[in-house]
Design a protein around this motif. Structure first.
Motif, PDB file in Angstrom:
ATOM      1  N   GLU A   1       6.893 -18.350  12.137  1.00  0.00           N
ATOM      2  CA  GLU A   1       7.423 -18.622  10.803  1.00  0.00           C
ATOM      3  C   GLU A   1       7.082 -20.073  10.483  1.00  0.00           C
ATOM      4  OE1 GLU A   1      11.621 -17.813   8.454  1.00  0.00           O
ATOM      5  OE2 GLU A   1      11.718 -18.725  10.452  1.00  0.00           O
ATOM      6  N   SER A   2       6.925 -20.364   9.216  1.00  0.00           N
ATOM      7  CA  SER A   2       6.614 -21.729   8.796  1.00  0.00           C
ATOM      8  C   SER A   2       7.840 -22.403   8.214  1.00  0.00           C
ATOM      9  CB  SER A   2       5.481 -21.736   7.763  1.00  0.00           C
ATOM     10  OG  SER A   2       4.295 -21.222   8.322  1.00  0.00           O
TER      11      SER A   2
ATOM     12  N   GLU B   1       4.633 -24.998  12.078  1.00  0.00           N
ATOM     13  CA  GLU B   1       4.669 -23.617  12.537  1.00  0.00           C
ATOM     14  C   GLU B   1       5.757 -23.489  13.601  1.00  0.00           C
ATOM     15  OE1 GLU B   1       1.752 -20.404  14.835  1.00  0.00           O
ATOM     16  OE2 GLU B   1       1.085 -22.464  14.504  1.00  0.00           O
TER      17      GLU B   1
ATOM     18  N   ARG C   1      11.194 -21.784   4.106  1.00  0.00           N
ATOM     19  CA  ARG C   1      10.720 -20.971   5.234  1.00  0.00           C
ATOM     20  C   ARG C   1       9.817 -19.877   4.691  1.00  0.00           C
ATOM     21  NH1 ARG C   1      14.215 -21.385   9.903  1.00  0.00           N
ATOM     22  NH2 ARG C   1      15.190 -23.439   9.761  1.00  0.00           N
ATOM     23  N   HIS C   2       8.754 -19.578   5.461  1.00  0.00           N
ATOM     24  CA  HIS C   2       7.797 -18.582   5.005  1.00  0.00           C
ATOM     25  C   HIS C   2       7.289 -17.814   6.215  1.00  0.00           C
ATOM     26  CE1 HIS C   2       4.532 -16.757   2.694  1.00  0.00           C
ATOM     27  NE2 HIS C   2       5.097 -17.231   1.610  1.00  0.00           N
ATOM     28  N   PRO C   3       7.184 -16.477   6.131  1.00  0.00           N
ATOM     29  CA  PRO C   3       6.680 -15.707   7.267  1.00  0.00           C
ATOM     30  C   PRO C   3       5.259 -16.115   7.639  1.00  0.00           C
ATOM     31  CG  PRO C   3       7.643 -14.259   5.591  1.00  0.00           C
ATOM     32  CD  PRO C   3       7.518 -15.621   4.982  1.00  0.00           C
TER      33      PRO C   3
ATOM     34  N   GLY D   1       8.519 -16.359   0.235  1.00  0.00           N
ATOM     35  CA  GLY D   1       9.298 -17.223   1.115  1.00  0.00           C
ATOM     36  C   GLY D   1      10.768 -17.261   0.710  1.00  0.00           C
TER      37      GLY D   1
END
Length: 320
Positions: free
Chosen positions: A192-193, A259, A234-236, A216
């Motif tokens: 996840e970012s 990351e 947060r972003h997958p 996100g």
């Protein structure tokens, strides 16, 4: 028996939510709270029955900000599952230590948002676990475990490490809880970012979020000491470097992207400001991650531990 030190701290946790966060993390790992106060006249905790579990919320800096500290029962073994669960519940940093004595057993572990960053454990001066970094002997570099643990607190809170022990106590509890019920196994989570947008107000981000970061989730915050505004995104999956640059350009702000991985897996990071890519790199250890996290919040003027630890609520899903 030489020592009884199974301790942990979680920066950013306040008085209003500390007890509930602890109860949730204990429940997640199968541990029961038998009493929320020590029984008068009770003897020392046993390894089979309920044992003593103490916690405090302390003032982490002279300017503001709080941290949760705890001591968990007798020293048969530390509960890494509980430490990890607590980091997930508070959605931030948790650092734990296990010190029976320097010749028998000592260990240091750190977690972020439900992910293991490092675990280093030695028994009889022989490494048992070295996950996400070097062996404990190398990690300590000749210093004592307690001094390194205190130093970590100072670094995460951008404060004086000794406040971990002498900071003003704002709230405390003395519970009796069941012993650890599960064995620690390294988690398997998809990457996840994490993006930190510094000096950005919620209204400014919400106006462009759908165009810049569809899929996100985000939430806004202010740092406890400096009261600086920021947005956490947060972003997958692994972040898109071009998207990080585009966000920094659209909002004319510093943006850091990291990351999120687990247990010593390599991770990427980038930093952009006002549309320019300023730096990028790859890290591999728990300390690499936390150093990168410190860089990510540099423009907020706050210790990285105090920027997070706000719990898992307040998120807005981004559609677009």
């Amino acid at each position: 028996m030489a020592g009884l030190f199974i301790k942990a701290f979680a920066p950013g946790v306040g008085t209003a939510e500390a007890a509930a966060r602890l109860a949730e993390a204990l429940a997640k790992t199968g541990r029961t709270i038998h009493s929320r106060q020590w029984r008068h006249g009770a003897g020392p905790s046993s390894s089979s029955g309920p044992w003593r579990f103490s916690w405090r919320v302390i003032r982490a800096t002279a300017r503001g900000g709080t941290a949760l500290t705890l001591q968990d029962g007798p020293s048969e073994r530390w509960d890494l599952d509980f430490f990890r669960a607590l980091s997930s519940v508070v959605d931030g940093v948790v650092v734990g230590m296990d010190l029976y004595d320097s010749l028998s057993r000592e260990g240091l572990a750190s977690f972020f948002s439900g992910r293991t960053m490092e675990v280093a454990l030695e028994e009889a001066s022989s490494p048992l676990i070295a996950l996400g970094g070097p062996s404990l002997h190398l990690l300590l570099g000749g210093a004592s475990l307690e001094s390194v643990y205190e130093e970590r607190f100072g670094n995460f809170c951008n404060s004086v490490g000794s406040l971990l022990h002498v900071g003003e106590v704002l709230e405390e509890g003395h519970w009796e809880v069941s012993p650890p019920a599960t064995d620690y196994v390294l988690e398997t989570l998809p990457p996840e970012s994490l993006l930190v947008l510094s000096n950005v107000e919620a209204s400014d981000w919400s106006a462009v979020a759908g165009r810049l970061a569809p899929g996100g989730r985000w939430r806004a915050g202010r740092t406890p000491s400096t009261k600086t505004s920021f947005v956490e995104l947060r972003h997958p999956g692994v972040f898109d470097e071009a998207r990080v640059i585009a966000i920094s350009k659209a909002l004319a702000c510093p943006v850091s992207a990291i990351e999120l991985v687990s247990g010593g897996s390599p991770f990427r990071w980038v930093e952009a400001n006002q549309g320019d890519l300023e730096s990028s790199g790859v890290g591999a250890t728990g300390m690499d991650f936390f150093n990168t996290l410190g860089r990510a919040v540099f423009f907020l003027g706050e210790g990285p531990g105090l920027v997070f630890g706000r719990g898992s609520g307040g998120w807005h899903e981004i559609t677009g």
